[in-house]
Design a protein around this motif. Structure first.
Motif, PDB file in Angstrom:
ATOM      1  N   ALA A  38      -2.701  59.418   8.080  1.00 53.26           N
ATOM      2  CA  ALA A  38      -3.121  58.933   6.758  1.00 53.26           C
ATOM      3  C   ALA A  38      -4.567  58.462   6.820  1.00 53.26           C
ATOM      4  N   TYR A  39      -5.324  58.736   5.765  1.00 55.53           N
ATOM      5  CA  TYR A  39      -6.653  58.142   5.609  1.00 55.53           C
ATOM      6  C   TYR A  39      -6.496  56.967   4.668  1.00 55.53           C
ATOM      7  N   ASN A  40      -6.896  55.817   5.078  1.00 55.68           N
ATOM      8  CA  ASN A  40      -6.833  54.608   4.243  1.00 55.68           C
ATOM      9  C   ASN A  40      -5.466  54.442   3.575  1.00 55.68           C
ATOM     10  N   GLY A  41      -4.425  54.648   4.344  1.00 59.39           N
ATOM     11  CA  GLY A  41      -3.078  54.437   3.820  1.00 59.39           C
ATOM     12  C   GLY A  41      -2.536  55.592   2.996  1.00 59.39           C
ATOM     13  N   ASP A  44      -1.245  59.288   2.980  1.00 57.50           N
ATOM     14  CA  ASP A  44      -0.788  60.325   3.907  1.00 57.50           C
ATOM     15  C   ASP A  44      -1.415  61.683   3.617  1.00 57.50           C
ATOM     16  N   VAL A  45      -1.989  62.319   4.636  1.00 53.91           N
ATOM     17  CA  VAL A  45      -2.487  63.687   4.439  1.00 53.91           C
ATOM     18  C   VAL A  45      -1.742  64.696   5.309  1.00 53.91           C
ATOM     19  N   LEU A  46      -1.173  64.242   6.415  1.00 55.64           N
ATOM     20  CA  LEU A  46      -0.306  65.124   7.200  1.00 55.64           C
ATOM     21  C   LEU A  46       1.058  64.448   7.336  1.00 55.64           C
ATOM     22  N   GLY A  59      -4.841  77.673   4.833  1.00 61.69           N
ATOM     23  CA  GLY A  59      -4.214  76.881   3.775  1.00 61.69           C
ATOM     24  C   GLY A  59      -5.198  76.559   2.678  1.00 61.69           C
ATOM     25  N   PRO A  60      -4.682  76.100   1.534  1.00 58.77           N
ATOM     26  CA  PRO A  60      -5.564  75.770   0.422  1.00 58.77           C
ATOM     27  C   PRO A  60      -6.504  74.620   0.783  1.00 58.77           C
ATOM     28  N   THR A  61      -7.551  74.482   0.013  1.00 60.90           N
ATOM     29  CA  THR A  61      -8.500  73.409   0.252  1.00 60.90           C
ATOM     30  C   THR A  61      -7.806  72.046   0.102  1.00 60.90           C
ATOM     31  N   GLY A  62      -8.135  71.156   1.017  1.00 59.30           N
ATOM     32  CA  GLY A  62      -7.548  69.815   0.985  1.00 59.30           C
ATOM     33  C   GLY A  62      -6.136  69.733   1.520  1.00 59.30           C
ATOM     34  N   SER A  63      -5.640  70.818   2.130  1.00 57.75           N
ATOM     35  CA  SER A  63      -4.241  70.815   2.588  1.00 57.75           C
ATOM     36  C   SER A  63      -4.072  70.087   3.918  1.00 57.75           C
ATOM     37  N   GLY A  64      -5.194  69.824   4.628  1.00 56.12           N
ATOM     38  CA  GLY A  64      -5.096  69.068   5.875  1.00 56.12           C
ATOM     39  C   GLY A  64      -5.488  69.857   7.115  1.00 56.12           C
ATOM     40  N   LYS A  65      -6.113  71.017   6.947  1.00 53.89           N
ATOM     41  CA  LYS A  65      -6.458  71.877   8.090  1.00 53.89           C
ATOM     42  C   LYS A  65      -7.438  71.178   9.048  1.00 53.89           C
ATOM     43  N   SER A  66      -8.509  70.603   8.475  1.00 52.47           N
ATOM     44  CA  SER A  66      -9.507  69.948   9.333  1.00 52.47           C
ATOM     45  C   SER A  66      -8.920  68.731  10.020  1.00 52.47           C
ATOM     46  N   THR A  67      -8.071  68.012   9.317  1.00 50.54           N
ATOM     47  CA  THR A  67      -7.435  66.841   9.917  1.00 50.54           C
ATOM     48  C   THR A  67      -6.589  67.286  11.104  1.00 50.54           C
ATOM     49  N   LEU A  68      -5.843  68.357  10.924  1.00 50.84           N
ATOM     50  CA  LEU A  68      -5.019  68.896  12.003  1.00 50.84           C
ATOM     51  C   LEU A  68      -5.899  69.328  13.181  1.00 50.84           C
ATOM     52  N   ALA A 108      -9.459  79.217   9.489  1.00 52.48           N
ATOM     53  CA  ALA A 108     -10.054  80.482   9.060  1.00 52.48           C
ATOM     54  C   ALA A 108      -9.907  80.722   7.566  1.00 52.48           C
ATOM     55  N   TYR A 109     -10.882  81.435   7.030  1.00 51.04           N
ATOM     56  CA  TYR A 109     -10.858  81.815   5.614  1.00 51.04           C
ATOM     57  C   TYR A 109     -10.907  83.318   5.424  1.00 51.04           C
ATOM     58  N   ARG A 110     -11.583  83.993   6.347  1.00 48.74           N
ATOM     59  CA  ARG A 110     -11.755  85.429   6.150  1.00 48.74           C
ATOM     60  C   ARG A 110     -10.525  86.188   6.621  1.00 48.74           C
ATOM     61  N   ARG A 153     -16.316  78.061  -1.685  1.00 47.47           N
ATOM     62  CA  ARG A 153     -16.089  77.055  -0.651  1.00 47.47           C
ATOM     63  C   ARG A 153     -17.423  76.675  -0.027  1.00 47.47           C
ATOM     64  N   ARG A 154     -17.361  75.661   0.824  1.00 47.50           N
ATOM     65  CA  ARG A 154     -18.581  75.095   1.366  1.00 47.50           C
ATOM     66  C   ARG A 154     -19.229  76.008   2.395  1.00 47.50           C
ATOM     67  N   THR A 155     -20.564  76.031   2.406  1.00 50.10           N
ATOM     68  CA  THR A 155     -21.292  76.564   3.545  1.00 50.10           C
ATOM     69  C   THR A 155     -22.503  75.660   3.704  1.00 50.10           C
TER      70      THR A 155
HETATM   71  N1  ATP Z   1     -12.563  60.852   6.167  1.00 50.41           N
HETATM   72  C1  ATP Z   1     -11.708  60.927   5.153  1.00 50.41           C
HETATM   73  N2  ATP Z   1     -11.405  59.843   4.414  1.00 50.41           N
HETATM   74  C2  ATP Z   1     -10.521  59.898   3.393  1.00 50.41           C
HETATM   75  N3  ATP Z   1      -9.867  61.033   3.016  1.00 50.41           N
HETATM   76  C3  ATP Z   1     -10.135  62.147   3.712  1.00 50.41           C
HETATM   77  C4  ATP Z   1     -11.065  62.164   4.801  1.00 50.41           C
HETATM   78  N4  ATP Z   1     -11.120  63.411   5.304  1.00 50.41           N
HETATM   79  C5  ATP Z   1     -10.270  64.162   4.556  1.00 50.41           C
HETATM   80  N5  ATP Z   1      -9.687  63.401   3.609  1.00 50.41           N
HETATM   81  C6  ATP Z   1      -8.675  63.862   2.639  1.00 50.41           C
HETATM   82  O1  ATP Z   1      -7.580  64.365   3.380  1.00 50.41           O
HETATM   83  C7  ATP Z   1      -7.070  65.536   2.759  1.00 50.41           C
HETATM   84  C8  ATP Z   1      -7.082  66.671   3.765  1.00 50.41           C
HETATM   85  O2  ATP Z   1      -8.440  66.949   4.091  1.00 50.41           O
HETATM   86  P1  ATP Z   1      -8.840  68.068   5.144  1.00 50.41           P
HETATM   87  O3  ATP Z   1     -10.319  68.065   5.227  1.00 50.41           O
HETATM   88  O4  ATP Z   1      -8.059  67.876   6.375  1.00 50.41           O
HETATM   89  O5  ATP Z   1      -8.322  69.377   4.375  1.00 50.41           O
HETATM   90  P2  ATP Z   1      -8.758  70.903   4.574  1.00 50.41           P
HETATM   91  O6  ATP Z   1      -7.515  71.697   4.384  1.00 50.41           O
HETATM   92  O7  ATP Z   1      -9.488  71.049   5.848  1.00 50.41           O
HETATM   93  O8  ATP Z   1      -9.736  71.110   3.347  1.00 50.41           O
HETATM   94  P3  ATP Z   1     -10.949  72.168   3.170  1.00 50.41           P
HETATM   95  O9  ATP Z   1     -10.349  73.539   3.215  1.00 50.41           O
HETATM   96  O10 ATP Z   1     -11.486  71.838   1.828  1.00 50.41           O
HETATM   97  O11 ATP Z   1     -11.920  71.895   4.278  1.00 50.41           O
HETATM   98  C9  ATP Z   1      -7.912  65.794   1.530  1.00 50.41           C
HETATM   99  O12 ATP Z   1      -7.246  65.246   0.421  1.00 50.41           O
HETATM  100  C10 ATP Z   1      -9.178  65.032   1.811  1.00 50.41           C
HETATM  101  O13 ATP Z   1      -9.774  64.573   0.619  1.00 50.41           O
END
Ligand code: ATP
Length: 266
Positions: free
Chosen positions: A4-7, A9-11, A28-37, A186-188, A236-238
């Motif tokens: 969880a970020y700041n309480g 839950d993201v995963l 996965g879709p944007t914001g689904s939690g890939k980078s967190t994972l 990955a996106y491509r 998406r971002r670059t």
């Molecule tokens: N440092 C952070 N503080 C608070 N919330 C965060 C932080 N980093 C990510 N989040 C939130 O956690 C959720 C998952 O983010 P994450 O970056 O893991 O997703 P993602 O699938 O990699 O997204 P993207 O494809 O857009 O990069 C999103 O709702 C995002 O806003």
């Protein structure tokens, strides 16, 4: 694992295993939690609940430096210092030039560096301003590879690299001895298709896992995402701005074609 970020839950109760020697795509879709994972896998953060096991060992209990010597993480935004190519690849590591060149070769950027007036001694400028976005990303990849990690995690780390070059790099990584395991957010479509195993993340859960063909067959979310990448303009971002997937499923960022990518140092 849960995180969880700041309480918030993201995963949620994510379980995932990557076989040694495999290439795994996290999709996965944007914001689904890939980078967190991805950041959990290399222990940049620790899960709130659950554990990351590396070769069966709880990553929390490994000695300081043990994780760092075994894994490497490359983010989308390559952070280069106002230093030479060599300095940026080694970051203080004591290695012969041959090892630097080997890493640059694997990252498909050795030919670019060879053409710079001072080669490994060439200054990259502030934040790598003398290089294109794709070249900066490949120098950052070489920085990871020169450490010869067992696990390499790429978080959209080749988004500004021409798709053909990206495929070449990934193919090389798949067949090299080290890194043995590659995880790529990955996106491509072409990148995803190179993976042995695909993990589809949706709203903080691993919704499906399997091969590209299996997921196309049984996972509606995956199918529509891949179709959207193939047919639409999925913003998406670059580093340079917004990228879009063209009709071949290739991400392009405005002028960041292969020519533009290579042309910056000419
Ligand atoms: N440092 C952070 N503080 C608070 N919330 C965060 C932080 N980093 C990510 N989040 C939130 O956690 C959720 C998952 O983010 P994450 O970056 O893991 O997703 P993602 O699938 O990699 O997204 P993207 O494809 O857009 O990069 C999103 O709702 C995002 O806003």
């Amino acid at each position: 694992m849960s995180y969880a970020y700041n309480g918030s839950d993201v995963l949620h109760d994510v379980t995932l295993s990557t076989g040694v020697g495999s290439t795994v795509a996290v999709v996965g879709p944007t914001g689904s939690g890939k980078s967190t994972l991805a950041t959990l896998m290399v222990r940049l953060i620790d899960p709130d609940r659950g554990d990351v096991l590396m070769n069966g060992m709880n990553a929390r209990h490994l000695r300081p430096g043990e994780v760092a010597s075994a894994v490497a993480f490359v983010p989308q935004e390559a952070l280069l210092f106002d230093d030479t190519v060599r300095g940026n690849v080694l970051l203080g590591l004591d290695r012969e030039d041959a090892a630097v060149w080997e890493a640059l070769e694997a990252a498909d950027v050795a030919h670019v560096v060879r053409e710079l007036p001072d080669a490994l001694d060439a200054q990259v400028g502030e934040r790598g301003a003398n290089l294109s976005g794709g070249q900066r990303q490949r120098i950052a990849l070489a920085r990871a590879l020169v450490r010869r990690p067992r696990l390499l995690v790429l978080d959209d780390a080749t988004s500004s690299v021409d798709p053909e070059v990206e495929s070449r790099i990934l193919n090389r990584l798949r067949t090299s001895e080290l890194p043995s395991t590659v995880v790529v957010v990955a996106y491509r479509r072409a990148t995803i298709a190179l993976a042995d195993h695909i993990v589809y993340v949706d709203r903080g859960r691993v919704a499906e896992a399997g091969s590209h063909a299996e997921l196309l067959d049984r996972c509606t979310g995956y199918r529509s995402l891949v179709t959207a990448y193939e047919g639409g303009r999925t913003g998406r971002r670059t580093e340079g701005g917004v990228a879009a997937e063209d009709t071949n499923g290739d991400a392009r960022s405005g002028a960041s074609t292969a020519e533009a990518d290579e042309g910056r140092t000419a």
